[in-house]
Design an enzyme around this catalytic site. Structure first.
Site, PDB file in Angstrom:
ATOM      1  N   CYS A 333      -2.286   1.312  -6.080  1.00  0.00           N
ATOM      2  CA  CYS A 333      -1.514   0.288  -4.181  1.00  0.00           C
ATOM      3  C   CYS A 333      -2.039  -1.106  -4.422  1.00  0.00           C
ATOM      4  CB  CYS A 333      -2.247   1.731  -3.110  1.00  0.00           C
ATOM      5  SG  CYS A 333      -2.637   2.902  -4.281  1.00  0.00           S
ATOM      6  N   ARG A 362      -6.042   6.325 -16.637  1.00  0.00           N
ATOM      7  CA  ARG A 362      -7.578   7.275 -16.540  1.00  0.00           C
ATOM      8  C   ARG A 362      -8.161   7.601 -17.174  1.00  0.00           C
ATOM      9  NH1 ARG A 362      -4.078   9.548 -10.916  1.00  0.00           N
ATOM     10  NH2 ARG A 362      -3.296   7.808  -9.438  1.00  0.00           N
ATOM     11  N   GLN A 380       3.909   4.397 -13.747  1.00  0.00           N
ATOM     12  CA  GLN A 380       4.186   5.150 -12.175  1.00  0.00           C
ATOM     13  C   GLN A 380       5.484   4.857 -11.721  1.00  0.00           C
ATOM     14  OE1 GLN A 380       1.904   7.541 -11.930  1.00  0.00           O
ATOM     15  NE2 GLN A 380       1.784   8.331  -9.501  1.00  0.00           N
ATOM     16  N   ASP A 382       6.080   4.076  -8.423  1.00  0.00           N
ATOM     17  CA  ASP A 382       5.063   3.942  -7.553  1.00  0.00           C
ATOM     18  C   ASP A 382       5.957   2.987  -6.512  1.00  0.00           C
ATOM     19  OD1 ASP A 382       3.035   4.432  -6.154  1.00  0.00           O
ATOM     20  OD2 ASP A 382       1.415   3.259  -8.032  1.00  0.00           O
ATOM     21  N   HIS A 384       5.169   1.805  -2.366  1.00  0.00           N
ATOM     22  CA  HIS A 384       5.005   1.794  -1.135  1.00  0.00           C
ATOM     23  C   HIS A 384       5.785   0.801  -0.301  1.00  0.00           C
ATOM     24  CE1 HIS A 384       1.608   2.301  -4.481  1.00  0.00           C
ATOM     25  NE2 HIS A 384       1.108   2.758  -3.235  1.00  0.00           N
ATOM     26  N   LYS A 464       0.228  13.892   3.956  1.00  0.00           N
ATOM     27  CA  LYS A 464       1.097  13.659   3.145  1.00  0.00           C
ATOM     28  C   LYS A 464       2.253  15.294   2.743  1.00  0.00           C
ATOM     29  CE  LYS A 464      -2.500  15.912  -0.240  1.00  0.00           C
ATOM     30  NZ  LYS A 464      -2.837  15.816  -2.508  1.00  0.00           N
ATOM     31  N   HIS A 510       1.860   6.372   0.490  1.00  0.00           N
ATOM     32  CA  HIS A 510       2.110   6.442  -0.885  1.00  0.00           C
ATOM     33  C   HIS A 510       3.725   7.099  -1.203  1.00  0.00           C
ATOM     34  CE1 HIS A 510      -2.397   3.973  -0.796  1.00  0.00           C
ATOM     35  NE2 HIS A 510      -2.046   5.132  -0.077  1.00  0.00           N
TER      36      HIS A 510
END
Length: 635
Positions: A333, A362, A380, A382, A384, A464, A510
């Protein structure tokens, strides 16, 4: 008089204080026997709980989800009781309910063996038959500490000592065994009949690797014998489908101690990866996303601005160069905001959708790693979306529709939708929370989705939606998410020029569909038991000869198939055809083409489909039409 309101709208009056059990008995003997607990004014309590004032009451039985949780919680205590009976020197620590069961941690001088588990389970059954009452008492904290120290239960005493001194604590007793617990519990041990101990594992005291390693006994408990058996059968099937086992058998990937928590993809596994990634890349492209790529390492000052450095530092891999601290990114992000901030953005540019197959790291505890489903390095899918408050609902509708199609294509037809709302500790105005929650709820409704509320489960900065898959075994996997975030654009000073000419903060959504590609591929392998649909299979068709006389013809067939973009291989080994068919069948190939003299003369192939289905002899063109249809349908 005390008035008790029941779920059906009826009311009952009692001359004075009355217990939950007594109310159940006044309704009927059957309900009194089935009662496990009660819900009084929304709070779950023991059946011995006394109603002192007018109250709303629901009787909880094994048919209720709370009832099953009470059973599992009480079975954990029954486990500890049995361990203390068989191994008096063992010390009990904590024993919570977990998904589908419970565990209890023990300190003991030697490891528990499989034979010990059998003995413990038998003792649990014997104690349950005694149908001993489960009773509760309350002690001042210091008195409870002294009590457990006297019993030699030093771990329990340490737990209680962490409770503020002015608080009382509750203890539950069954027979000779007494345990610290908030409850509630079943009224007697006879209610606990359908359970099984599963395994023993190691666990550090209080989750700290610097503390003693304890022994954790896992168990499962259910309301009925049938439910227990169904669960055990499901576990047997899940073991057959275990992605780690299939990953080895199908030569897809391996995990190596030289790089714990990361995946070594083999050619076949990487083919599956590429099919998933390229499919998602098309999804991005066809739905208004611009693919971006951010750096792996970012300065610590950025993570300090986002708040991750303070809250997430121990889970981040860090490095240093030229006296500057850096971190491998655990999420994408912040990088997307830095890309967004390049150049002035106008309201006309919104919504602006970025997507990235972002490599994240992580530092997960080694004990939590699990095949390719829980790793330290992952990619990911991912995305946005930068938008205005007024655009949240429309983006939610568009995203949900897209997510549903993606999941269908991968073979998942059942999705659970949950809307997580504002927690107690949060930022932002009530008005902004109202607007965001209403937009997400309206988006789900407009998409035709029935959803559950998860009160208080939202992030501190916004609500969310969680999208959870149900797989072929009924297991749930939360993969997708849509999260409203006004916080990070504020922290990193992202802006757009509004229609009024003033500068405004965008909302950041997200969103992820498959989430971690590693984890999702693991789910796919287990969903399909390794037999991936033709469009995803690493090898879609294998061509087998019966004798050397067909070798050249087999090579021609494979060349034709590959020219059509199919993933085809060839097996010309001097082995019996039955052996070769069996070997390729074990690799769960969608199709096997067998070629003998008869097929060669006819310019045809004998087609076998997965599951040992003989589709007969057909022309090459007919087979190509068949597999093309199979791939296009994504069945």
């Amino acid at each position: 008089m005390i008035q008790v309101s029941l779920p059906d709208g009826s009311q009952r009056e009692f001359p004075g204080p009355v217990t939950v059990a007594e109310v159940a008995g006044s309704i009927g003997a059957g309900l009194a026997k089935a009662a496990l607990a009660g819900r009084v004014n929304g709070k779950v309590v023991d059946t011995s709980f006394r109603l002192e004032d007018n109250s709303a009451l629901s009787i909880i039985t094994a048919k209720d989800s709370e009832g099953l949780e009470v059973i599992r919680h009480s079975t954990a205590h029954l486990l500890a009781y049995a361990v203390k009976e068989l191994f008096p020197e063992a010390q009990v620590t904590i024993g919570p309910v977990i998904e589908n069961g419970f565990f209890y941690d023990f300190s003991y001088k030697r490891p528990f063996t499989p034979e010990d588990l059998v003995s413990i389970e038998k003792k649990m059954a014997a104690l349950a038959v005694l149908d001993e009452p489960v009773t509760r008492r309350v002690l001042p904290r210091d008195e409870a500490v002294a009590h457990f120290k006297m019993l030699g239960e030093h771990y329990k005493a340490e737990i209680i000592e962490s409770i503020p001194a002015d608080q009382d604590v509750s203890l539950y007793r069954e027979g000779k065994f007494e345990d610290l617990c908030r409850g509630p519990h079943v009224p007697s041990t006879g209610k606990l009949r359908h359970f099984k101990l599963m395994k023993v594992a190691g666990a550090y005291w209080r989750g700290d690797h610097r503390n003693e390693m304890l022994q954790r006994i896992y168990g499962t408990a259910w309301a009925t014998k049938e439910e227990l058996q169904q669960y055990l059968t499901m576990l047997e099937e899940a073991e057959k489908r275990d992605h780690r086992k299939l990953g080895r058998e199908l030569d897809l990937f391996h995990i190596d101690d030289h790089s714990p928590g990361t995946v070594f993809w083999h050619p076949k596994g990487w083919t599956v990866w590429q099919e998933v990634e390229q499919y998602m890349r098309r999804v991005y492209r066809e739905n208004g996303y611009q693919e971006v790529k951010g750096p792996q390492i970012l300065d610590a000052s950025l993570w300090e601005k986002t708040g991750h450095w303070d809250k997430y530092r121990e889970n981040m891999f860090t490095t240093e160069s030229e006296k500057r601290d850096y971190a491998l990114k655990p999420m994408n992000c912040p990088g997307h905001i830095l890309i967004y901030k390049q150049g002035i953005k106008s309201y006309r540019d919104l919504p602006l959708r970025f997507g990235e197959f972002g490599n994240c790291h992580r530092n997960e505890p080694s004990g939590g790693l699990h095949g390719i489903m829980r790793v330290r390095a992952f990619t990911q899918d991912d995305g946005h979306i930068f938008c205005t408050e007024d655009q949240i609902q429309a983006e939610c509708v568009t995203f949900t529709t897209l997510l549903q199609k993606v999941y269908r294509d991968f073979g998942f037809t059942e999705i659970i939708y949950k809307l997580a709302t504002r927690p107690d500790k949060r930022i932002g105005t009530e008005e902004s929370w109202d607007k965001a929650e209403q937009a997400l709820a309206a988006g789900l409704k407009a998409s035709g989705c029935e959803f559950e509320l998860s009160p208080g489960e939202g992030a501190f900065y916004g609500p969310k939606i969680e999208y959870t898959l149900k797989d072929a075994l009924g297991r749930q996997w939360q993969c997708g998410t849509m999260q409203v975030d006004p916080n990070m654009p504020e922290r990193l000073d992202a802006e757009f020029v509004g229609e009024d000419g003033a500068r405004h903060r965008p909302i950041m959504l997200h969103r992820a569909i498959v989430g971690s590609l590693e984890r999702f591929i693991g789910i796919l392998i287990e969903q399909h038991s390794g037999a991936l649909p033709a469009w995803l299979a690493p090898v879609q068709v294998s061509v087998l000869n019966i004798t050397d006389a067909q070798s050249d013809y087999c090579r021609e067939i494979v060349k034709m198939l590959r020219n059509q973009g199919l993933r085809a291989d060839i097996d010309l080994r001097n082995e019996k055809i039955t052996y070769k068919i069996r070997e390729h069948s074990l690799q769960k190939l969608p199709y096997i083409l067998v070629v003998g003299d008869k097929e060669k003369s006819a310019g045809a192939v004998a087609v076998r489909a997965r599951g040992n289905k003989d589709l007969g002899v057909m022309s090459i063109d007919a087979f190509m039409q068949l597999i093309a249809s199979d791939i296009a349908s994504k069945v």
